[in-house]
Design a protein around this motif. Structure first.
Motif, short mmCIF file in Angstrom:
data_model
loop_
_atom_site.label_atom_id
_atom_site.label_comp_id
_atom_site.label_asym_id
_atom_site.label_seq_id
_atom_site.Cartn_x
_atom_site.Cartn_y
_atom_site.Cartn_z
N ALA A 145 23.39 -4.59 29.32
CA ALA A 145 24.11 -5.73 29.90
C ALA A 145 25.49 -5.36 30.42
CB ALA A 145 24.23 -6.84 28.86
N ALA A 146 26.08 -4.29 29.90
CA ALA A 146 27.43 -3.90 30.28
C ALA A 146 27.48 -2.89 31.43
CB ALA A 146 28.17 -3.33 29.08
N ARG A 147 26.38 -2.15 31.64
CA ARG A 147 26.41 -1.13 32.70
C ARG A 147 25.00 -0.96 33.27
NH1 ARG A 147 26.80 2.60 27.85
NH2 ARG A 147 24.66 3.26 27.83
N PRO A 148 24.92 -0.60 34.54
CA PRO A 148 23.60 -0.47 35.18
C PRO A 148 22.91 0.85 34.82
CG PRO A 148 25.30 0.11 36.74
CD PRO A 148 26.01 -0.37 35.48
N SER A 149 21.62 0.88 35.04
CA SER A 149 20.87 2.14 34.92
C SER A 149 21.30 3.05 36.05
CB SER A 149 19.38 1.88 35.01
OG SER A 149 18.94 1.08 33.94
N THR A 150 21.37 4.34 35.76
CA THR A 150 21.73 5.34 36.76
C THR A 150 20.83 6.56 36.59
OG1 THR A 150 23.38 6.37 35.32
CG2 THR A 150 24.15 4.63 36.83
N GLY A 151 20.84 7.41 37.58
CA GLY A 151 20.06 8.63 37.45
C GLY A 151 20.20 9.51 38.67
N GLN A 152 19.39 10.56 38.68
CA GLN A 152 19.37 11.49 39.80
C GLN A 152 17.93 11.75 40.17
OE1 GLN A 152 20.48 15.80 39.45
NE2 GLN A 152 22.16 15.14 40.78
N THR A 153 17.68 11.79 41.46
CA THR A 153 16.35 12.08 41.98
C THR A 153 16.38 13.41 42.71
OG1 THR A 153 15.74 9.76 42.19
CG2 THR A 153 14.56 11.29 43.57
N LEU A 154 15.34 14.20 42.54
CA LEU A 154 15.17 15.46 43.24
C LEU A 154 13.82 15.45 43.92
CD1 LEU A 154 15.75 18.46 43.94
CD2 LEU A 154 14.75 19.03 41.71
N MET A 181 16.57 12.79 36.16
CA MET A 181 17.42 12.33 35.09
C MET A 181 17.54 10.82 35.19
SD MET A 181 21.37 13.30 34.22
CE MET A 181 22.14 12.30 35.45
N LEU A 182 17.51 10.15 34.05
CA LEU A 182 17.61 8.70 34.01
C LEU A 182 18.46 8.29 32.82
CD1 LEU A 182 15.45 5.99 34.89
CD2 LEU A 182 15.49 6.23 32.42
N VAL A 183 19.42 7.42 33.05
CA VAL A 183 20.24 6.86 31.98
C VAL A 183 20.00 5.36 32.01
CG1 VAL A 183 22.55 6.51 31.07
CG2 VAL A 183 21.98 8.67 32.21
N ALA A 184 19.31 4.86 30.99
CA ALA A 184 18.99 3.43 30.93
C ALA A 184 20.27 2.63 30.74
CB ALA A 184 18.02 3.16 29.79
N GLY A 185 20.37 1.55 31.48
CA GLY A 185 21.54 0.68 31.39
C GLY A 185 21.34 -0.41 30.36
#
Length: 91
Positions: free
Chosen positions: A7-16, A1-5
Motif C-alpha cells: 500500500a505504501a509503494r508500487p511493485s518494481t522490477g527489471q525486464t531483460l 527481478m521483481l520487488v512486490a509492492g
C-alpha cells in the motif's frame, strides 16, 4: 527481478529481453514500475541497457539519442507488460 509492492509503494522490477544469432547474444534491459490501476510502465525510457550497437542504412553508428528512440520502439513492440502482469499474479 521483481520487488512486490504494498500500500505504501508500487511493485518494481527489471525486464531483460535477449536473443541469440550467428553473431552472438543481444539483449535489452529496463526498469519498470506498476502504476495505479495495474498499469505497468518503463520507469525511465531513457535508461535502457543494451549490448546492441544500432546503425543507419549507410552503416554509420546511430547517435545515443537516436539509438534510445529506436530501442524504445523495439521495447514498445514487445509483449513485456503482459509478462510482468503474469509474474505479479495479475490477470
Amino acid at each position: 527481478m521483481l520487488v512486490a509492492g504494498d500500500a505504501a509503494r508500487p511493485s518494481t522490477g527489471q525486464t531483460l529481453w535477449f536473443g541469440e544469432s550467428g553473431h552472438g547474444a543481444a539483449g535489452v534491459a529496463w526498469d519498470w514500475v506498476r502504476l495505479p490501476y495495474g498499469v505497468v510502465a518503463m520507469a525511465d525510457p531513457m535508461a535502457l541497457i543494451t549490448n546492441l550497437q544500432l546503425i543507419n542504412t549507410a552503416g554509420e553508428v546511430l547517435a545515443p539519442m537516436e539509438s534510445v528512440r529506436q530501442l524504445n520502439e523495439i521495447v514498445h513492440a514487445l509483449p513485456w507488460q503482459s509478462e510482468v502482469q503474469r509474474a505479479l499474479g495479475v490477470h
